[in-house]
Design a protein around this motif. Structure first.
Motif, PDB file in Angstrom:
ATOM      1  N   TYR A 278       0.759  -1.235   0.324  1.00  0.00           N
ATOM      2  CA  TYR A 278       0.323   0.229  -0.163  1.00  0.00           C
ATOM      3  C   TYR A 278       0.809   1.340   0.122  1.00  0.00           C
ATOM      4  O   TYR A 278       0.153   1.819  -0.984  1.00  0.00           O
ATOM      5  CB  TYR A 278      -0.522  -0.110   1.062  1.00  0.00           C
ATOM      6  CG  TYR A 278      -1.751   1.621   1.405  1.00  0.00           C
ATOM      7  CD1 TYR A 278      -3.173   1.427   1.012  1.00  0.00           C
ATOM      8  CD2 TYR A 278      -1.534   2.558   2.135  1.00  0.00           C
ATOM      9  CE1 TYR A 278      -3.913   2.786   0.620  1.00  0.00           C
ATOM     10  CE2 TYR A 278      -1.819   2.598   2.123  1.00  0.00           C
ATOM     11  CZ  TYR A 278      -3.503   3.626   1.699  1.00  0.00           C
ATOM     12  OH  TYR A 278      -4.255   4.279   1.816  1.00  0.00           O
ATOM     13  N   GLU A 279       2.053   1.147   1.077  1.00  0.00           N
ATOM     14  CA  GLU A 279       2.529   2.248   1.268  1.00  0.00           C
ATOM     15  C   GLU A 279       4.229   2.803  -0.003  1.00  0.00           C
ATOM     16  O   GLU A 279       3.609   3.901  -0.862  1.00  0.00           O
ATOM     17  CB  GLU A 279       3.844   1.889   2.043  1.00  0.00           C
ATOM     18  CG  GLU A 279       5.201   3.218   2.062  1.00  0.00           C
ATOM     19  CD  GLU A 279       5.803   2.625   3.359  1.00  0.00           C
ATOM     20  OE1 GLU A 279       6.958   3.377   3.013  1.00  0.00           O
ATOM     21  OE2 GLU A 279       5.739   2.236   3.997  1.00  0.00           O
ATOM     22  N   ALA A 280       3.942   1.535  -1.441  1.00  0.00           N
ATOM     23  CA  ALA A 280       4.515   1.821  -1.900  1.00  0.00           C
ATOM     24  C   ALA A 280       3.647   1.765  -3.468  1.00  0.00           C
ATOM     25  O   ALA A 280       4.416   2.867  -3.874  1.00  0.00           O
ATOM     26  CB  ALA A 280       5.325   0.665  -2.422  1.00  0.00           C
ATOM     27  N   LEU A 281       2.684   1.775  -3.521  1.00  0.00           N
ATOM     28  CA  LEU A 281       1.667   1.959  -4.537  1.00  0.00           C
ATOM     29  C   LEU A 281       1.189   3.662  -4.523  1.00  0.00           C
ATOM     30  O   LEU A 281       1.521   4.016  -4.755  1.00  0.00           O
ATOM     31  CB  LEU A 281       0.483   1.409  -4.859  1.00  0.00           C
ATOM     32  CG  LEU A 281       0.655   0.030  -5.323  1.00  0.00           C
ATOM     33  CD1 LEU A 281      -0.937  -0.557  -5.157  1.00  0.00           C
ATOM     34  CD2 LEU A 281       1.392   0.699  -6.251  1.00  0.00           C
ATOM     35  N   GLN A 282       1.666   4.568  -2.874  1.00  0.00           N
ATOM     36  CA  GLN A 282       0.749   5.651  -2.619  1.00  0.00           C
ATOM     37  C   GLN A 282       2.174   6.518  -2.953  1.00  0.00           C
ATOM     38  O   GLN A 282       1.425   7.152  -3.917  1.00  0.00           O
ATOM     39  CB  GLN A 282       0.691   5.810  -0.455  1.00  0.00           C
ATOM     40  CG  GLN A 282      -0.965   4.954  -0.541  1.00  0.00           C
ATOM     41  CD  GLN A 282      -1.502   5.938  -0.763  1.00  0.00           C
ATOM     42  OE1 GLN A 282      -1.393   7.063  -1.328  1.00  0.00           O
ATOM     43  NE2 GLN A 282      -2.994   5.962  -0.223  1.00  0.00           N
ATOM     44  N   ASP A 283       3.056   5.349  -3.188  1.00  0.00           N
ATOM     45  CA  ASP A 283       4.624   6.324  -3.510  1.00  0.00           C
ATOM     46  C   ASP A 283       4.388   6.610  -5.006  1.00  0.00           C
ATOM     47  O   ASP A 283       4.935   8.138  -5.670  1.00  0.00           O
ATOM     48  CB  ASP A 283       5.927   5.597  -2.967  1.00  0.00           C
ATOM     49  CG  ASP A 283       5.508   5.868  -1.182  1.00  0.00           C
ATOM     50  OD1 ASP A 283       5.448   6.624  -1.313  1.00  0.00           O
ATOM     51  OD2 ASP A 283       7.128   4.646  -0.728  1.00  0.00           O
ATOM     52  N   GLN A 284       4.613   4.901  -5.055  1.00  0.00           N
ATOM     53  CA  GLN A 284       3.905   5.415  -7.082  1.00  0.00           C
ATOM     54  C   GLN A 284       3.007   6.460  -7.831  1.00  0.00           C
ATOM     55  O   GLN A 284       3.426   7.075  -8.246  1.00  0.00           O
ATOM     56  CB  GLN A 284       4.423   4.497  -7.293  1.00  0.00           C
ATOM     57  CG  GLN A 284       4.146   4.003  -8.601  1.00  0.00           C
ATOM     58  CD  GLN A 284       5.851   3.833  -9.533  1.00  0.00           C
ATOM     59  OE1 GLN A 284       6.518   3.985  -8.092  1.00  0.00           O
ATOM     60  NE2 GLN A 284       5.846   4.144 -11.083  1.00  0.00           N
ATOM     61  N   TYR A 285       2.148   6.726  -6.630  1.00  0.00           N
ATOM     62  CA  TYR A 285       0.538   7.030  -7.245  1.00  0.00           C
ATOM     63  C   TYR A 285       1.455   9.134  -7.416  1.00  0.00           C
ATOM     64  O   TYR A 285       1.505   9.661  -9.064  1.00  0.00           O
ATOM     65  CB  TYR A 285      -0.316   7.253  -6.325  1.00  0.00           C
ATOM     66  CG  TYR A 285      -1.025   8.262  -6.705  1.00  0.00           C
ATOM     67  CD1 TYR A 285      -1.859   7.595  -7.579  1.00  0.00           C
ATOM     68  CD2 TYR A 285      -1.755  10.052  -6.469  1.00  0.00           C
ATOM     69  CE1 TYR A 285      -3.331   7.929  -7.737  1.00  0.00           C
ATOM     70  CE2 TYR A 285      -2.819  10.350  -6.466  1.00  0.00           C
ATOM     71  CZ  TYR A 285      -3.335   9.620  -7.624  1.00  0.00           C
ATOM     72  OH  TYR A 285      -4.709  10.242  -7.526  1.00  0.00           O
TER      73      TYR A 285
END
Length: 400
Positions: A278-285
């Protein structure tokens, strides 16, 4: 009657004969001597007997002849006309046109390539009812001699089996329609070695995530902790990321530059996001959302080219960190084995991986299966939280 003649200028013997009403002259490597003439006379006697019986095999006697393929094709065409039986090439085209509506584009291309590259060069002009089991077995044996690439690798058992599948389907359908014995019946697939999985340990995952290029850290973190196939993660778009439900919805894949449906019906699934995913995808967003529809993309916004990523990121990172060389698909195996090590329910793992049952899970990962009791992903979270890979989240909380 066949006759023996001498080629001018070379003193080599050649055979002059008629086949299917056509005059044929084939040179030999035999120098004109009495002994060689006697040797050739015996061969001619056998040839003439086979010509009379109608079983003469041109390519058997003259395998290097430029005329061999032409004469074999002519014989087969005449046989088709005389028996009203279609040639393999003709029926294969008909079969493909009838079946392609059932297949997705990538599978169509795969089957057409197999037909064009392997089946037609061997069977093209043969009348269907003249193809015998011995022909099928001889064809399979010839595939084992095929090499490819710079290092001249031989085709694997799995590749040979995949080539034989459409041949079996074509012959089965032809035998049914034209009422002859199926020559493919009772031919079993070659035994394939068990899948060689080389998953990463949790410590190796941590080292890789910490050592990989910053712009690919989120990409590989998602790969290692979701079990997504390469085509699925490369084809992942933002519309299929549900941050509210903390789910990654798999309903497409990127194959040879095209978005296609997932590999199987079971591959349509929702993958639960662990906290670090979840955190990685938030950063990628923050990085790619406004630049591309794809979650992970090139600087142009286009989807990633996995060959380039492997050459420029994956393998160099393994070498840099001194980790064992293996393909990037091992990230999927790693997710499965880590879930198993954590004690997650096999049914839950199978659903996350896109398997219809737990059978494949146990067949592939049997030596990684402990006593499993959990069923919701929390055991896996507990395992990873004990490692340093969760340190990023802890550091952020401390700094706040």
């Amino acid at each position: 009657m066949a006759s023996i003649r001498v080629r001018k200028g070379s003193n080599k013997l050649f055979v002059d004969f008629r086949f299917m009403g056509i005059r044929c002259r084939e040179i030999t490597n035999l120098v004109d001597t009495p002994a060689n003439r006697k040797k050739l006379e015996k061969i001619i006697e056998k040839m003439e007997a086979e010509l009379t019986l109608g079983i003469f095999d041109y390519a058997k006697y003259f395998p290097k002849s430029d005329k061999a393929q032409e004469m074999v094709a002519l014989r087969d065409r005449r046989a088709c006309i005389e028996t009203d039986m279609p040639a393999f090439k003709e029926f294969a085209a008909l079969w493909f046109s009838e079946k392609e509506i059932e297949w997705r584009d990538t599978y169509k291309r795969k089957i057409q390539d197999i037909i064009d590259m392997y089946l037609l060069p061997y069977f093209a002009s043969k009348p269907l009812d003249t193809i015998k089991k011995t022909d099928v077995l001889a064809f399979r044996a010839s595939l084992a001699k095929v090499t490819y690439g710079k290092v001249k690798k031989h085709l694997s058992a799995a590749r040979i089996n995949s080539i034989m599948v459409p041949l079996g389907m074509i012959l089965k359908e032809a035998a049914k329609r034209y009422k002859f014995d199926n020559p493919y019946e009772d031919i079993k697939s070659l035994k394939q070695p068990k899948v060689d999985i080389q998953p990463f340990t949790l410590d190796e995952v941590r080292r890789f995530i910490e050592g990989v290029r910053e712009d690919y850290r989120n990409y590989y973190l998602v790969r290692f902790f979701t079990g997504m196939r390469t085509s699925e993660v490369d084809g992942l778009t933002w519309e299929n990321i549900d941050f509210d439900r903390r789910e990654i919805v798999i309903k497409q894949a990127l194959v040879k530059g095209k978005i296609v449906p997932p590999k199987t019906q079971e591959s349509y699934r929702a993958i639960a996001m662990s906290p670090w995913v979840y955190e990685a995808l938030q950063d990628q967003y923050k990085v790619t959302y406004k630049r591309s529809d794809y979650v992970f993309c090139a600087h142009t916004g286009s989807p990633l080219d996995y060959n380039n990523v492997n050459k420029q990121v994956w393998h160099p990172t393994l070498r840099l960190l001194g980790l064992k060389t293996r393909n990037a698909y091992q990230t999927r195996h790693t997710a499965a084995t880590l879930w198993l090590a954590a004690g997650e329910s096999p049914e839950w793992i199978a659903s996350q991986m896109g398997h219809s049952t737990t059978k494949m899970l146990f067949n592939t990962y049997s030596r990684y299966v402990p006593n499993m009791t959990r069923r919701d992903g929390s055991a896996f979270e507990a395992l990873v939280n004990q490692s340093q890979i969760a340190q990023r989240s802890t550091d952020k909380e401390t700094s706040q």
